[in-house]
Design an enzyme around this catalytic site. Structure first.
Site, short mmCIF file in Angstrom:
data_model
loop_
_atom_site.label_atom_id
_atom_site.label_comp_id
_atom_site.label_asym_id
_atom_site.label_seq_id
_atom_site.Cartn_x
_atom_site.Cartn_y
_atom_site.Cartn_z
N GLY A 256 32.25 38.13 -8.83
CA GLY A 256 32.91 36.90 -8.42
C GLY A 256 34.00 37.04 -7.37
N GLY A 300 28.62 41.37 -6.37
CA GLY A 300 27.40 41.20 -5.58
C GLY A 300 27.77 40.82 -4.17
N ARG A 338 22.79 27.62 1.97
CA ARG A 338 24.12 27.51 1.36
C ARG A 338 24.91 26.30 1.86
NH1 ARG A 338 27.80 30.70 1.33
NH2 ARG A 338 28.40 30.49 -0.86
N CYS A 369 12.55 19.81 8.32
CA CYS A 369 12.43 18.37 8.39
C CYS A 369 13.35 17.74 7.35
CB CYS A 369 10.98 18.00 8.14
SG CYS A 369 10.66 16.30 8.54
N GLU A 370 14.65 17.79 7.62
CA GLU A 370 15.66 17.43 6.63
C GLU A 370 16.98 17.24 7.38
OE1 GLU A 370 16.01 17.26 2.43
OE2 GLU A 370 14.44 18.56 3.18
N TYR A 398 23.29 36.19 -0.78
CA TYR A 398 22.79 34.84 -1.11
C TYR A 398 22.21 34.12 0.10
CZ TYR A 398 25.42 35.99 -5.30
OH TYR A 398 25.91 36.64 -6.41
N1 LLP Z 1 27.37 38.91 -12.67
C1 LLP Z 1 26.84 37.77 -13.12
C2 LLP Z 1 26.51 37.63 -14.52
C3 LLP Z 1 26.60 36.73 -12.22
O1 LLP Z 1 26.09 35.60 -12.68
C4 LLP Z 1 26.91 36.89 -10.85
C5 LLP Z 1 26.67 35.82 -9.89
C6 LLP Z 1 27.46 38.12 -10.43
C7 LLP Z 1 27.69 39.11 -11.38
C8 LLP Z 1 27.82 38.41 -9.00
O2 LLP Z 1 28.79 37.54 -8.54
P1 LLP Z 1 29.39 37.74 -7.06
O3 LLP Z 1 30.20 39.01 -7.07
O4 LLP Z 1 28.23 37.83 -6.13
O5 LLP Z 1 30.20 36.52 -6.83
N2 LLP Z 1 24.22 31.42 -5.02
C9 LLP Z 1 25.67 31.29 -5.09
C10 LLP Z 1 26.29 32.35 -5.91
C11 LLP Z 1 25.77 32.41 -7.33
C12 LLP Z 1 26.37 33.52 -8.13
C13 LLP Z 1 25.63 33.67 -9.40
N3 LLP Z 1 26.11 34.72 -10.22
C14 LLP Z 1 26.23 31.27 -3.67
O6 LLP Z 1 25.47 31.40 -2.72
O7 LLP Z 1 27.44 31.10 -3.49
#
Ligand code: LLP
Length: 439
Positions: A256, A300, A338, A369-370, A398
């Protein structure tokens, strides 16, 4: 970017400009890569990705010791990145059979894989159990009982931790906020659900309860919610020990950590995050008289987003007098959804002469087309016309992982640059790929 402003090329520190006045990433000429591999094109600086892994890993070793950093592969998954994460000594977070399969095919050690998800299917769990995946992060009772049965069938035990909702309101977009009670993920602390499931799991013969997990949301800039989550989780670990004699030896605080998408974004350095979390966990453990747990983090976005760009070719430019100018490119929401999903904002550079004066405010639009298929609304850019190359920044997380074939658009290729040399990590899809499953 504001009119007349010159973007700092080191906004992403893997970018630069070469003697031809072209944008570079990881030292490679972006215009040459676009010519060689076509556009749209995702380009990632693999050295930067590896450096980011090391920043986390070194900080964990330095400030805590007994810990493990997992790369959350949902941010960007393919064989190449799984191999790189393995070489960097990371663990891996997977959240589906597809991500798990990719990891296993890349030779990722199953012991270091943590399998997440709020509705893992029986087939997915079977794939995990058959391949001895070390840790299943259990989200619900149905899954726990299924796992116990699968492990029994196989004649062994499965290591599990529990996804807990610590009841924390992290300040981010609603769709990527996950730690509060009204979330589909996990067991709440306040309602006693978390306590109940952990106690129950300890009675199941084929389940080894190892720890607890929480993930409070994504793209968070503030350290405070992570520290609060850590304290609440340690309290829970203490309660389980004192009330039920159940020992939880692993604490996984999820991912996160925010990244810099815009020039004004100011993320906390990741080493500093780990340091404060480590201090908090140690202090809380001492207070509750429990052994400091093995600490796990799962970044991530912050591993791959700051290492990636997407390069597009400009096509039509449509000036609507007094309204706006649309600069349409050869990609859009199919390779980067996004903006349409979260209203996400990005910066962009021209690939040739990236430091040119930004003299006009335009909207960079996709080709789907959006009407909402926009990449960047209202950005000051140098003059743009057909054939110009534009790089959208910070797209390493992402983007490819959320890409679709909407409008039957083939997904772009992914190129990784290491030591200044490019290599293809994911091939561009062809039209034949698009129809390959049609019957
Ligand atoms: N661990 C769990 C259990 C998670 O659900 C996530 C992200 C992470 C780790 C990694 O989080 P990060 O470090 O990447 O913030 N599609 C969205 C983000 C969805 C994140 C979902 N879970 C976007 O493009 O902002």
């Amino acid at each position: 970017m504001r009119l007349g402003e010159v973007i700092n090329l080191f906004f992403m520190d893997c970018l630069g400009v070469n003697e031809k006045n072209n944008l570079t990433i990881g030292g490679a000429d972006v215009a040459e890569l676009a010519a060689q591999y076509g556009t749209p094109l995702y380009i990632m600086d693999e050295d930067k990705i590896r450096e980011n892994c090391r920043v986390y890993k070194t900080a964990m070793e330095k400030y805590y010791g007994n810990g493990l950093v997992l790369y959350a592969s949902k941010a960007f998954s393919c064989l190449h990145i799984c191999r790189a994460a393995k070489e960097e000594g990371m663990g891996l977070d997977v959240v589906s059979g597809g991500e798990l399969y990719t990891a296993l095919k890349a030779g990722f050690p199953a012991d270091y894989i943590y399998f997440h998800g709020n509705n893992k299917t029986e087939d997915e769990l079977r794939l995990a159990v058959e391949n001895n995946v070390g840790h299943i992060v259990v989200d619900n009772k149905y899954e726990l009982e299924l796992l116990n049965a699968l492990a029994e069938e196989r004649g062994g035990n499965v290591g599990v931790s529990f996804r807990i909702k610590p009841g924390i309101d992290a300040h981010t977009h609603d769709f990527i906020m996950t730690g509060q009670i009204d979330s589909k993920f996990g067991f709440a602390l306040e309602t006693g659900e978390a306590e109940e499931i952990t106690r129950y799991a300890a009675t199941l013969p084929h389940i080894d309860v190892t720890g607890v997990h929480c993930h409070i949301g994504s793209q968070i800039f503030d350290v405070a919610p992570f520290l609060l989550a850590a304290e609440r989780m340690i309290d829970f670990i203490g309660d389980m020990k004192d009330k039920h004699g159940v020992l939880l030896t692993e604490l996984n605080l999820g991912g996160g950590y925010g990244v810099k998408y815009l020039t004004d974004d100011d993320p906390v350095p990741y080493g500093a995050y780990i340091q404060s979390v480590a201090d908090t966990v140690r202090a809380a453990a001492k207070k509750r008289n429990v052994a400091p747990p093995k600490l796990i983090m799962e970044p991530g976005r912050s591993i791959t987003a700051p290492a990636g760009i997407t390069v597009y070719t400009v096509g039509a430019v449509k000036e609507i007098p007094g309204v706006r100018t649309y600069v349409s490119v050869d990609g859009g929401m199919a390779d980067n959804p996004r903006y349409i999903m979260y209203g996400a904002k990005y910066e962009a550079l021209t690939v040739r002469n990236p430091e040119a004066e930004r003299s006009k405010v335009v909207t960079i639009a996709g080709k789907c087309c959006e009407s909402g298929d926009i990449l960047i609304k209202d950005i000051a850019m140098p003059p743009l016309g057909p054939g110009d190359l534009v790089a959208v920044l910070t797209t390493g997380a992402y983007n490819y992982s959320m890409a679709s074939n909407y409008n039957r658009i083939p997904r772009p290729a992914v190129v990784m640059v290491r030591g200044g040399k490019p290599s293809l990590a994911v091939r561009r899809e062809s039209y034949d790929d698009i129809i390959k499953n049609d019957v």
